[in-house]
Motif scaffolding. Structure first.
Motif, PDB file in Angstrom:
ATOM      1  N   ALA A 229      -6.515   3.027   4.399  1.00  0.00           N
ATOM      2  CA  ALA A 229      -6.838   4.348   3.824  1.00  0.00           C
ATOM      3  C   ALA A 229      -8.347   4.592   3.893  1.00  0.00           C
ATOM      4  N   GLU A 231     -10.286   5.853   1.730  1.00  0.00           N
ATOM      5  CA  GLU A 231     -10.994   5.456   0.514  1.00  0.00           C
ATOM      6  C   GLU A 231     -11.198   3.947   0.455  1.00  0.00           C
ATOM      7  N   VAL A 232     -10.243   3.206   1.036  1.00  0.00           N
ATOM      8  CA  VAL A 232     -10.395   1.746   1.073  1.00  0.00           C
ATOM      9  C   VAL A 232     -11.469   1.367   2.089  1.00  0.00           C
ATOM     10  N   LEU A 279      -1.990  -8.653   5.844  1.00  0.00           N
ATOM     11  CA  LEU A 279      -0.746  -9.148   6.433  1.00  0.00           C
ATOM     12  C   LEU A 279      -0.332 -10.470   5.807  1.00  0.00           C
ATOM     13  N   ASP A 281      -0.853 -11.328   2.900  1.00  0.00           N
ATOM     14  CA  ASP A 281      -0.417 -11.068   1.527  1.00  0.00           C
ATOM     15  C   ASP A 281       0.932 -10.349   1.488  1.00  0.00           C
ATOM     16  N   ARG A 283       1.590  -7.408   2.892  1.00  0.00           N
ATOM     17  CA  ARG A 283       1.438  -5.947   2.891  1.00  0.00           C
ATOM     18  C   ARG A 283       1.177  -5.452   4.308  1.00  0.00           C
ATOM     19  N   TYR A 284       1.371  -4.171   4.452  1.00  0.00           N
ATOM     20  CA  TYR A 284       1.135  -3.551   5.756  1.00  0.00           C
ATOM     21  C   TYR A 284      -0.066  -2.617   5.709  1.00  0.00           C
ATOM     22  N   HIS A 285      -0.792  -2.682   4.670  1.00  0.00           N
ATOM     23  CA  HIS A 285      -1.984  -1.837   4.531  1.00  0.00           C
ATOM     24  C   HIS A 285      -3.088  -2.660   3.879  1.00  0.00           C
ATOM     25  N   VAL A 286      -4.282  -2.207   4.083  1.00  0.00           N
ATOM     26  CA  VAL A 286      -5.434  -2.941   3.556  1.00  0.00           C
ATOM     27  C   VAL A 286      -5.760  -2.436   2.151  1.00  0.00           C
ATOM     28  N   ALA A 287      -6.050  -3.379   1.296  1.00  0.00           N
ATOM     29  CA  ALA A 287      -6.507  -3.032  -0.054  1.00  0.00           C
ATOM     30  C   ALA A 287      -7.974  -3.424  -0.200  1.00  0.00           C
ATOM     31  N   LYS A 288      -8.561  -2.869  -1.206  1.00  0.00           N
ATOM     32  CA  LYS A 288      -9.984  -3.198  -1.444  1.00  0.00           C
ATOM     33  C   LYS A 288     -10.170  -4.684  -1.688  1.00  0.00           C
ATOM     34  N   ALA A 289      -9.187  -5.274  -2.321  1.00  0.00           N
ATOM     35  CA  ALA A 289      -9.292  -6.703  -2.617  1.00  0.00           C
ATOM     36  C   ALA A 289      -9.413  -7.514  -1.342  1.00  0.00           C
TER      37      ALA A 289
END
Lengths: 326, 534
Positions: A229, A231-232, A279, A281, A283-289
């Motif tokens: 995203a 914002e990320v 990936l 973790d 998930r299929y999207h990047v997080a801020k973490a």
């Protein structure tokens, strides 16, 4: 198609985990180092390992080469090492009819995994020879350009203790490393495990997880497809800009102790590493973490401290920690 | 998988935005209420010691303040947040791993089919569907609201205190009114009499006197402090007395002076004296009289002794008539004093009668200045009456002092005024001329001077330089009279200035001289003794 993507992602996780496990057989402890090296490997970046001798840096690279079934070479950098010793040279050969001709003899850089041991002991001229190979993935010898085989990964090591007679890597070359990892001394339990594994009759063997380089390229392509995203992504931009003392978002300590901040390659590194962490973790999207997790290894060698910062013992890790807090 | 998984994220985010609006409104309302009540408590606290305008504490002010708080809270809460901001806020508060912002981004910009982004969108949608995001923005009473207990408790305590003080003040006011009621009644009666006298024979002084009496009565009626009531009564009476003395100090001469001027005017060679008396220049008159006396000594034949005696006798007779009236007033005052300061109805009638009598006498004379003289008489009589009333009131608060003051009263028309300075009042040793006596409280009872420093006198003229002829030589000595600290504290500053100016040169002079060792100590002690006190 979604099922195919999910399968690819699942395979990526599986391969990553298996390679990590295989490397874990030879590398006791150092799980973060192993994981970070693998992240850089799948992201297509090079790694600078900093640590005292005897911590298994060479073993790490060798094990990785065996696990992914890629060609491995090791270069011991010394002050008298010449660029041709790395990239190769044209030699005169004589055929059966007695005719002489030049033939290119590739250097050790023509491998998938190159261990540049104690890279800071070579002269800048020799270092810069490796620089072109690292960034452009090809070498030019006698006016002829020779493309390196993919995947190409350089793992360079440097000893932080014996700085006498060394040639510190210039900022431009440091910036070409995806991660800079600090190899710490193993704990007591890890030492016991190392002794058990290396002094017994039976030695652990490493299994091949990947069979060819094409699989690696497929997995690298998958990593780049992970969405992020805006914002990320802004978090990565924020972190990089915050390392610049001239930027408005810079903290007081950055303005005081930092000479130069991270380059855009730092932001690229954060995003690519974040995608792999996402990936891993599930998930299929990047997080801020994910970006925050990659920040220390991705930025520490891209922040140049000024004299005051060095005089007061401030390190780039301190600056990064402060930026991540704020 | 849903056909439009992104739609859910909009619903969720809008729902969260509404909850956040309510939450922030309540928080802002609580904070505003806390501030407002704190402000009210502060104002009430200030009001307890220093009165603040009633408009700041009235119901309208509270309503306006409440309105401002509500509007402010509404404005704060109504700050429009985008869905992206809401998504980031929710992601930051919950363990969503930025799924909300990712889902929003993917919903706003749908990915190409088959890309990994589609997988991410589906994963986010599934996460959103199974997750309750309401706990991320809980709706509960504002935490600041609990702190409202503090100012509310303070408000209750302040209100209770204010009620108690109001009741106490009302009781004190009632007590104070009771203490001065009689004095007020008497002053009003005098004011009435003065008005009647003014109506019968219009005179500006009497009119002014009546107005001042009425104002004094009103001021006394407004007195709410019982401990100050008696003092206020005395102050009012003293001010009235002072005012009437001011009225007496008319440009025209007192009756005695006029009678004396008439008598002297009949004598030869007294034109200068007469002129000076008419100009009210007593010093000049004295000087002229001295010159006339010296002339008479040189030429006794020009001064028929019988004529002088006769003229003075007539003047004395006319003065005697006035004094008889004053004596009658004095007797009336004594009678009132014996009755404990109570001005009876009979005394009132006598006082009214005397006023009428004085008016009649003035009318019979039909002279050009007879009305002024009559009014002077009336004023003096009323002064005497006020003095007696004052003693009467003083007797209520301090019976002994009042009686002794009355006992000390002398003879004549100004008996009441002079009584304060008589030896018969030992605790009141003020200077009869009105100057401070130096004893604390002695000046208070006079109340006859306009300034707390007393009337101007010769001491005021001190401080000028004066050249004095030397006793032992031909040279002059420069003398400067420095007023002491008792005379408006001028001396200390000027002496200090003088000392600082002269100290350096004095020290130089002393150092240059060969002074014996034994005398140096004395000289040093001398200079220390004349050093001004810091």
């Amino acid at each position: 198609m979604n099922d195919d993507s999910a399968a690819h992602v699942e395979r990526f996780r599986s391969v990553f985990a298996r390679v990590r496990d295989e490397m874990g057989k030879m590398m006791v402890g150092q799980t973060d180092i192993v994981e970070s090296v693998l992240v850089a490997f799948f992201a297509g970046g090079h790694v600078l390992l900093e640590g005292v001798p005897g911590l298994g840096k060479t073993m790490l690279v060798r094990t990785l080469g065996e696990a992914v079934n890629l060609k491995f070479s090791r270069i011991q950098f010394t002050p008298d090492l010449m660029p041709s010793d790395i990239v190769g040279t044209n030699i005169i050969v004589e055929d059966e009819q007695g005719r002489k001709s030049f033939r290119f003899e590739p250097g050790p850089v023509f491998a998938n995994l190159v261990l540049a041991d104690e890279i800071n002991r070579a002269t800048p001229k020799t270092q810069s020879a490796l620089l072109e190979a690292m960034q452009e993935h090809h070498v030019t010898i006698g006016g002829t350009q020779h493309t390196l085989e993919q995947p190409f990964l350089v793992l360079a090591t440097q000893n932080p203790l014996e700085m006498e007679g060394t040639y510190p890597l210039p900022e431009a070359q440091l910036d070409r490393f995806f991660f800079k990892l600090k190899v710490l001394y193993p704990t007591g339990d890890d030492l016991h495990a190392i002794l058990d594994r290396t002094t017994a009759v039976e030695k652990p063997t490493v299994s091949q997880v990947l069979h060819d380089a094409e699989e690696v390229r497929t997995l690298r392509q998958l990593v780049r497809e992970v969405p992020i995203a805006r914002e990320v992504q802004a978090e990565a931009v924020r972190l990089v800009l915050a390392t610049h003392p001239d930027d408005a978002s810079a903290s007081a300590s950055v303005k005081r102790y930092v000479r130069y901040g991270a380059s855009p390659r730092g932001a690229q590194t954060l995003i690519l590493a974040g995608k792999i962490f996402a990936l891993l973790d599930g998930r299929y999207h990047v997080a801020k973490a994910d970006i925050v997790k990659a920040a220390p290894a991705a930025l520490r060698h891209r922040i140049l401290m000024n004299f005051e910062g060095e005089a007061e013992g401030k390190t780039s890790d301190d600056v990064i920690a402060e930026i991540l807090k704020g | 998988m849903k056909s439009n998984p992104g739609a859910d994220v909009f619903v969720i985010l809008r729902s969260l935005r509404r909850r956040l609006f309510v939450r922030e409104f309540l928080d802002a309302l609580a904070a505003g209420a806390l501030l407002a009540t704190g402000l009210i408590v502060l104002l009430l606290g200030i009001h307890r010691w220093w009165p603040v305008p009633a408009a700041l504490l009235g119901l309208n002010a509270i309503i306006v303040l409440s309105g401002l708080v509500a509007v402010g809270a509404l404005l704060i809460a109504a700050r429009q947040r985008s869905l992206a901001e809401m998504a980031m806020l929710a992601d930051a508060r919950g363990e969503t791993r930025d799924r909300l912002i990712t889902a929003l981004g993917l919903a706003q910009n749908p990915p190409a089919p088959g890309a990994l982004a589609e997988l991410a969108q589906a994963e986010c949608a599934a996460y959103l569907e199974r997750t309750d995001f309401r706990p991320l923005i809980p709706l509960h009473p504002p935490r600041l609201g609990t702190w409202l207990v503090v100012p509310m408790t303070a408000l209750v305590l302040l209100q209770f205190d204010a009620t108690q003080r109001r009741l106490a003040a009302a009781a004190e006011a009632e007590q104070a009114q009771a203490a001065v009621a009689e004095t007020v009644q008497r002053i009003e009666q005098l004011a009435k009499e003065a008005r009647q006298a003014d109506q019968k024979k219009p005179d500006e002084d009497l009119k002014k006197l009546a107005e001042e009496l009425q104002k004094s009565a009103e001021r006394l009626r407004a007195e709410t402090r019982p401990e100050e009531a008696s003092k206020s009564a005395l102050r009012e009476l003293s001010s009235l007395e002072e005012m009437m003395r001011e009225l007496q100090r008319q440009p025209s001469l007192p009756d005695e002076m006029k009678e004396l001027a008439k008598a002297l005017g009949q004598l030869p060679g007294m034109q200068d004296v007469l002129k000076a008396l008419n100009e009210n220049n007593l010093a000049e008159a004295q000087k002229a009289l001295e010159e006339a006396r010296q002339k008479q000594e040189k030429d006794p034949a020009k001064a028929p002794e019988e004529q002088v005696k006769q003229t003075l006798q007539e003047a004395m007779q006319r003065l005697g008539e006035r004094r008889r009236l004053s004596s009658a007033l004095q007797k009336l005052a004594e009678q009132m004093q014996q009755q404990g300061g109570q001005l009876s109805q009979q005394a009132m009638q006598q006082l009214a009668h005397m006023l009428q009598q004085a008016q009649k006498d003035g009318g019979q004379k039909q002279s050009g200045d007879s009305s002024g003289s009559q009014n002077q008489m009336t004023l003096q009589e009323m002064i005497a009456a006020l003095e007696n009333m004052k003693f009467g009131d003083g007797q209520q608060g301090d019976q002994k002092g009042g009686k002794e003051g009355q006992k000390g009263g002398g003879n004549g028309q100004q008996v009441s005024v002079q009584s304060f300075g008589q030896p018969g009042a030992p605790e009141d040793k003020g200077d009869p001329s009105g100057n401070p006596s130096g004893n604390p409280g002695s000046e208070r009872d006079f109340g006859t001077t306009a300034t707390p420093f007393g009337e101007r006198n010769a001491n005021q003229d001190k401080g000028g330089e004066l050249g004095l002829k030397g006793q032992l030589s031909q040279g002059e000595t420069l003398s400067m009279m420095l007023p002491s600290a008792g005379d408006q504290s001028r001396a200390a500053r000027r002496y200090k200035d003088l000392y600082e100016a002269a100290a350096a040169s004095a020290q130089d002079a002393v150092q240059q001289e060969n002074i014996p060792l034994g005398s140096r100590f004395l000289i040093k002690r001398y200079f220390e003794s004349i050093r001004p006190q810091e």
